[in-house]
Design a protein around this motif. Sequence first.
Motif, PDB file in Angstrom:
ATOM      1  N   ARG A   1      -9.765  43.358   1.096  1.00 18.65           N
ATOM      2  CA  ARG A   1      -9.348  44.232   2.189  1.00 18.65           C
ATOM      3  C   ARG A   1     -10.570  44.591   3.026  1.00 18.65           C
ATOM      4  NH1 ARG A   1      -4.176  45.784   1.801  1.00 18.65           N
ATOM      5  NH2 ARG A   1      -4.493  47.168   3.599  1.00 18.65           N
ATOM      6  N   ARG A   2     -10.363  44.571   4.326  1.00 19.18           N
ATOM      7  CA  ARG A   2     -11.405  44.997   5.259  1.00 19.18           C
ATOM      8  C   ARG A   2     -10.796  46.066   6.146  1.00 19.18           C
ATOM      9  NH1 ARG A   2     -14.794  39.929   7.519  1.00 19.18           N
ATOM     10  NH2 ARG A   2     -16.335  41.614   7.745  1.00 19.18           N
ATOM     11  N   GLY A   3     -11.083  47.304   5.771  1.00 14.64           N
ATOM     12  CA  GLY A   3     -10.419  48.408   6.450  1.00 14.64           C
ATOM     13  C   GLY A   3      -8.948  48.426   6.063  1.00 14.64           C
ATOM     14  N   LYS A   4      -8.080  48.409   7.050  1.00 18.65           N
ATOM     15  CA  LYS A   4      -6.641  48.383   6.790  1.00 18.65           C
ATOM     16  C   LYS A   4      -6.092  46.968   6.691  1.00 18.65           C
ATOM     17  CE  LYS A   4      -5.686  52.807   9.075  1.00 18.65           C
ATOM     18  NZ  LYS A   4      -4.887  53.478  10.131  1.00 18.65           N
TER      19      LYS A   4
ATOM     20  N   SER B   1     -17.865  37.152  11.903  1.00 13.42           N
ATOM     21  CA  SER B   1     -17.640  38.574  12.152  1.00 13.42           C
ATOM     22  C   SER B   1     -18.811  39.173  12.903  1.00 13.42           C
ATOM     23  CB  SER B   1     -17.436  39.308  10.824  1.00 13.42           C
ATOM     24  OG  SER B   1     -18.595  39.201  10.017  1.00 13.42           O
ATOM     25  N   GLU B   2     -18.563  40.256  13.587  1.00 18.44           N
ATOM     26  CA  GLU B   2     -19.591  40.879  14.410  1.00 18.44           C
ATOM     27  C   GLU B   2     -20.710  41.466  13.566  1.00 18.44           C
ATOM     28  OE1 GLU B   2     -17.427  43.676  16.724  1.00 18.44           O
ATOM     29  OE2 GLU B   2     -16.703  42.190  18.171  1.00 18.44           O
ATOM     30  N   ASP B   3     -20.398  41.914  12.357  1.00 14.83           N
ATOM     31  CA  ASP B   3     -21.438  42.501  11.506  1.00 14.83           C
ATOM     32  C   ASP B   3     -22.118  41.471  10.622  1.00 14.83           C
ATOM     33  OD1 ASP B   3     -19.396  41.905   9.799  1.00 14.83           O
ATOM     34  OD2 ASP B   3     -19.116  43.946   9.024  1.00 14.83           O
ATOM     35  N   ARG B   4     -21.799  40.184  10.835  1.00  8.62           N
ATOM     36  CA  ARG B   4     -22.432  39.074  10.132  1.00  8.62           C
ATOM     37  C   ARG B   4     -22.316  39.217   8.622  1.00  8.62           C
ATOM     38  NH1 ARG B   4     -22.886  35.227  13.525  1.00  8.62           N
ATOM     39  NH2 ARG B   4     -24.590  34.281  12.300  1.00  8.62           N
ATOM     40  N   SER B   5     -21.181  39.736   8.160  1.00  9.85           N
ATOM     41  CA  SER B   5     -20.995  39.956   6.726  1.00  9.85           C
ATOM     42  C   SER B   5     -20.145  38.836   6.127  1.00  9.85           C
ATOM     43  CB  SER B   5     -20.310  41.301   6.478  1.00  9.85           C
ATOM     44  OG  SER B   5     -19.020  41.309   7.085  1.00  9.85           O
ATOM     45  N   ALA B   6     -20.217  38.757   4.786  1.00  7.97           N
ATOM     46  CA  ALA B   6     -19.378  37.793   4.071  1.00  7.97           C
ATOM     47  C   ALA B   6     -17.926  38.300   4.047  1.00  7.97           C
ATOM     48  CB  ALA B   6     -19.883  37.594   2.651  1.00  7.97           C
ATOM     49  N   ILE B   7     -17.024  37.356   3.890  1.00  6.05           N
ATOM     50  CA  ILE B   7     -15.607  37.749   3.801  1.00  6.05           C
ATOM     51  C   ILE B   7     -15.292  38.237   2.396  1.00  6.05           C
ATOM     52  CG2 ILE B   7     -13.226  36.954   4.053  1.00  6.05           C
ATOM     53  CD1 ILE B   7     -14.253  34.826   5.980  1.00  6.05           C
TER      54      ILE B   7
END
Length: 451
Positions: free
Chosen positions: A122-125, A100-106
């Motif tokens: 959920r990630r956003g919608k 991911s672009e923000d280098r975050s965990a899923i």
Amino acid sequence: MISFKSIFSRIIFLHVIALVITAIVMPVVLYYFFKWAANDLHNQAMREQAQLVAHYLGLGADGSWTLDLPPALEDIYSPAVGRYAYAVVDDTGRVLFSSSEDRSAIFAADPRSSNISYLETRRGKAAISGVSVLKEVDGHKVWVQVGEDLAHRDVIVDDIVADFFKRVGWITLPMLLSLLAIDIVIFRRALRPLLNASELAKKINPRRTDIRLPLEKMPKEILPLVQAVNQALDRLEAGFRVQREFTADAAHELRTPLTILRTRVDTLPDRGTSKALHKDIEGMARIVNQLLDIAELETFSIDPLEKADLRAICAEVAEFAAPLALAQGKDIALSGSEAAVWVNGNPEMLSRAIRNLVENAINYSPPGTTVEIVVEDSGIVRVLDEGPGIKEDERELIFQRFWRRDRRRTEGAGLGLSIVQRIADTHAATISIENRPTGGANFSLRFARIA
């Protein structure tokens, strides 16, 4: 609430309801089955992808982790595609690698999680579903997370379901209708023993108490009922047999007293009284003879090879009844075919039937009239009188035993026409009644003529 008197109709109705429910529920069940299958395939694919990412994960000499994915695999997890994503998280929750672009965990890291965990978030919608797989190298643990945007998967599942119903679902209704048609045939075959038993039961009457319902091929649920009916018929037949034997025995026993009484009446000095008593005795003797006829007819059967000449029988009856008619101031005539008219039957029984019709016609005809016996070549015997005729509503009643139009009349017991009906039935003949246009009744006996 719909009520059916027919077991067959009730079974078919309930089966139709079951098929309708099946037609409604089956698409729903299939849809959720496809969803379950898709989830299972999804979990398997996520696990394999996580294991593939873990395969390219290594631990350097300095203790740092490295991830060297092939370009083709990098493209799959590209944010531009947006379908799949991966992340590698250590046991402290620090994200080591991420697509991911923000280098975050899923998914949120959990050091206590098992080797393989299936997770959703959920990630956003977007709804993300995936897996977290543990990889351990030299005591160092990391979790490889792979997830998929469910929007992409649901579109594919919906397309698969829609394509399935487009290609296969349309045959559901014809299949259910075919199943219903097959079930109707099966139910009819299953109920055939009951239908056969009911047809046989229709033939049971006071004259045919020997018939029993078949037990062969009868469903075991119905068998106790059929056996109980047969046992009831056994008791009924025994009761009728006792009744017939009593009637025959009583009639036989009455013959001797009547003969003695007739002899004693002849010795009376008063001829008027003697004549009146003679008439009463003859009436009683006639009733006794009719009772004997009834008892005999209950067990009578025709020899298939026995033949009778209707012309000869009618001539004998006319000769026999002539004195009775003349004594009452009436005439009797025989007309029709001059040749023999042969039918299958017992001459004595046919003579009794025709004699009863003729005597009945004589008794109900006024003085000065003629009773005519007509024999037709086709096998029909007609007895015509000039009496009051038969009312429409009485034409069925007159063949019942002991039925009389006028109960105040003392002559006759209402047995003659019931004997005629029984003899006609035994000979497979039909009897009909019509009123003559000029007055009087026309009794017709129709037999099947033989060569």
